[in-house]
Enzyme design. Structure first.
Site, PDB file in Angstrom:
ATOM      1  N   SER A  56       0.826  -1.206   0.000  1.00 24.36           N
ATOM      2  CA  SER A  56       0.000   0.000   0.000  1.00 24.36           C
ATOM      3  C   SER A  56       0.862   1.258   0.000  1.00 24.36           C
ATOM      4  O   SER A  56       1.995   1.256   0.493  1.00 24.36           O
ATOM      5  CB  SER A  56      -0.909   0.015   1.225  1.00 24.36           C
TER       6      SER A  56
HETATM    7  N1  SAH Z   1      -0.690  -4.829   3.697  1.00 27.16           N
HETATM    8  C1  SAH Z   1      -0.119  -5.294   2.464  1.00 27.16           C
HETATM    9  C2  SAH Z   1      -1.134  -5.182   1.343  1.00 27.16           C
HETATM   10  C3  SAH Z   1      -0.961  -6.248   0.354  1.00 27.16           C
HETATM   11  S1  SAH Z   1      -2.192  -6.190  -0.947  1.00 27.16           S
HETATM   12  C4  SAH Z   1       1.103  -4.486   2.126  1.00 27.16           C
HETATM   13  O1  SAH Z   1       1.085  -3.263   2.306  1.00 27.16           O
HETATM   14  O2  SAH Z   1       2.069  -5.056   1.624  1.00 27.16           O
HETATM   15  C5  SAH Z   1      -3.481  -7.203  -0.261  1.00 27.16           C
HETATM   16  C6  SAH Z   1      -3.091  -8.591   0.130  1.00 27.16           C
HETATM   17  O3  SAH Z   1      -4.286  -9.302   0.482  1.00 27.16           O
HETATM   18  C7  SAH Z   1      -2.430  -9.405  -0.970  1.00 27.16           C
HETATM   19  O4  SAH Z   1      -1.207  -9.870  -0.486  1.00 27.16           O
HETATM   20  C8  SAH Z   1      -3.403 -10.546  -1.231  1.00 27.16           C
HETATM   21  O5  SAH Z   1      -2.765 -11.767  -1.568  1.00 27.16           O
HETATM   22  C9  SAH Z   1      -4.133 -10.652   0.107  1.00 27.16           C
HETATM   23  N2  SAH Z   1      -5.463 -11.265   0.037  1.00 27.16           N
HETATM   24  C10 SAH Z   1      -6.385 -11.182  -0.953  1.00 27.16           C
HETATM   25  N3  SAH Z   1      -7.471 -11.890  -0.653  1.00 27.16           N
HETATM   26  C11 SAH Z   1      -7.248 -12.439   0.573  1.00 27.16           C
HETATM   27  C12 SAH Z   1      -8.007 -13.300   1.428  1.00 27.16           C
HETATM   28  N4  SAH Z   1      -9.221 -13.760   1.104  1.00 27.16           N
HETATM   29  N5  SAH Z   1      -7.464 -13.660   2.606  1.00 27.16           N
HETATM   30  C13 SAH Z   1      -6.228 -13.237   2.968  1.00 27.16           C
HETATM   31  N6  SAH Z   1      -5.472 -12.436   2.195  1.00 27.16           N
HETATM   32  C14 SAH Z   1      -5.962 -12.043   1.020  1.00 27.16           C
END
Ligand code: SAH
Length: 216
Positions: free
Chosen positions: A66
Site C-alpha cells: 500500500s
Molecule cells: N498490507 C499489504 C497489502 C498487500 S495487498 C502491504 O502493504 O504489503 C493485499 C493482500 O491481500 C495481498 O497480499 C493478497 O494476496 C491478500 N489477500 C487477498 N485476498 C485475501 C483473502 N481472502 N485472505 C487473505 N489475504 C488475502
C-alpha cells in the site's frame, strides 16, 4: 554512512514529512514507527528504488504494498495500543504488519498467497519483529483461535462486510476495512461498542486489490 544508505535515509525522511505529516497524521508513535521501519526492505529488488514514492508498488502475485500514506491512515484509524491484540487480513509484503507490531502487543496476519505468506514471514523474522505471527489462509474466516481482537485491519477489499471479522472483534474494538467493488471502494471504520452495537463511519474513497474468495 555509505552514499546509497544516505540517499535512502533522505528519501525516507522526505516521505514521512511530505506524505505523512503534511497530510495530517500527527500521532508521535505512528510517525516514530514509520520513520524507523525500512520500507525498502519489504519490497522486491526490482522496485526497491521506488520504495519511498507516494504510491503503491507491485510486489508480485497480484498484490501491492500500500501507499505509505494509506498505511499511516489505516494505522491511525485502527489506533493500536501497547496492550492490544491485532489481526491483519492480507499480509502482502509485511510492511503494514511491521508497523502494527511496533504499536500493539501481538499481531496476527492472514495471507491467502502461500508465496507472500512465506516471504512476509521471512522478512519480518529477519528484521527481528518477534510479536508477529503470519499464517497462510483465507482472511474471510479471520483467526478464530486467536480471537477476540482489539483491532482488525483488512488490506484487500471485500465486496461487503465479512461477518466473521465482526464476530471476532472485542467490545470496544475497531475494524478498518475498504469495502466495495474492483478498485472502487470506501474505507470504513466499524466500532463494536459495549453490548455489541456497531457504529459505522465512512472515511474516504480508496483503491485496494480485491479480496479473493477462498479457493481462488
Ligand atoms: N498490507 C499489504 C497489502 C498487500 S495487498 C502491504 O502493504 O504489503 C493485499 C493482500 O491481500 C495481498 O497480499 C493478497 O494476496 C491478500 N489477500 C487477498 N485476498 C485475501 C483473502 N481472502 N485472505 C487473505 N489475504 C488475502
Amino acid at each position: 554512512m555509505p552514499v546509497a544508505d544516505d540517499r535512502v535515509a533522505r528519501q525516507h525522511e522526505r516521505m514521512v514529512a511530505n506524505q505523512i505529516e503534511n497530510r495530517g497524521i500527527r500521532h508521535p508513535d505512528i510517525l516514530r514507527v514509520i520513520r524507523s521501519t525500512p520500507r525498502h526492505l519489504f519490497v522486491p529488488a526490482n522496485v526497491r528504488s521506488k520504495a519511498y514514492e507516494d504510491r503503491p508498488l507491485p510486489i508480485g502475485y497480484g498484490a501491492t504494498i500500500s501507499q505509505p500514506y494509506i498505511v499511516a491512515l489505516m494505522t491511525e484509524l485502527l489506533a493500536p495500543a501497547k496492550k492490544h491484540r491485532v489481526l491483519e487480513i492480507g499480509a502482502g509484503s509485511g510492511y503494514q504488519t511491521a508497523i502494527l507490531g511496533q504499536l500493539a502487543a501481538e499481531v496476527y496476519t492472514v495471507e491467502i498467497s502461500p508465496e507472500l505468506a512465506r516471504s512476509a514471514a521471512k522478512t519480518l523474522r529477519e528484521l527481528g519483529y518477534t510479536n508477529i505471527t503470519v499464517r497462510q489462509g483465507d482472511g474471510y474466516q479471520g483467526w478464530l483461535e486467536r480471537a477476540p481482537f482489539d483491532g482488525i485491519v483488512v488490506t484487500a477489499a471485500p465486496p461487503e462486510l465479512p461477518e466473521a471479522l465482526i464476530a471476532q472483534l472485542s467490545e470496544g474494538g475497531r475494524l478498518v476495512v475498504p469495502i466495495g467493488s474492483m478498485w472502487n471502494q470506501e474505507l470504513i471504520v466499524i466500532e463494536k461498542q459495549a453490548g455489541g452495537t456497531l457504529k459505522r463511519r465512512s472515511v474516504c474513497p480508496v483503491s485496494f486489490v480485491p479480496m479473493k474468495p477462498a479457493g481462488k
